[in-house]
Scaffold this active site. Sequence first.
Site, short mmCIF file in Angstrom:
data_model
loop_
_atom_site.label_atom_id
_atom_site.label_comp_id
_atom_site.label_asym_id
_atom_site.label_seq_id
_atom_site.Cartn_x
_atom_site.Cartn_y
_atom_site.Cartn_z
N CYS A 1 -2.64 -7.21 -4.79
CA CYS A 1 -1.23 -7.01 -4.40
C CYS A 1 -0.84 -5.55 -4.57
O CYS A 1 -1.00 -4.98 -5.66
CB CYS A 1 -0.34 -7.91 -5.26
SG CYS A 1 1.42 -7.57 -5.10
N SER A 2 -0.32 -4.93 -3.53
CA SER A 2 0.04 -3.51 -3.61
C SER A 2 1.14 -3.26 -4.63
O SER A 2 1.10 -2.26 -5.36
CB SER A 2 0.44 -2.98 -2.23
OG SER A 2 1.62 -3.62 -1.78
#
Length: 116
Positions: free
Chosen positions: A11-12
């Site tokens: 997940c960024s």
Amino acid sequence: MAVILYHNPRCSKSRQTLALLQDRGVKPQVIEYLKTPPDAATLSDILDKLSMAPRDLMRRKEAVYGELGLDNPELDRDALIQAMVENPILIERPILVVDGRKAALGRPPEQVLGIL
């Protein structure tokens, strides 16, 4: 200061939150919650610290949300928490917990700085 980051490395926002903490010299205990999901009691405690209801911390666009019928208004808090424990992909991320007393959702990542 004990700092725990519930993290998903894919997940960024989670990666950005971890980098933000590290840039400030904070070395959190990183828990990849998809591999090691919190138990129901821990998740309930986190929700209380966040002042959120279970659905507020759920990723409602995940397919499993619809498949399990989690939008059913008759489902109580315990049932929703159990669904997140059994399907940790439903848990919004990242979550930072500090000293077991405060928690923040890293959306946006800078939001976690307020509890340090």
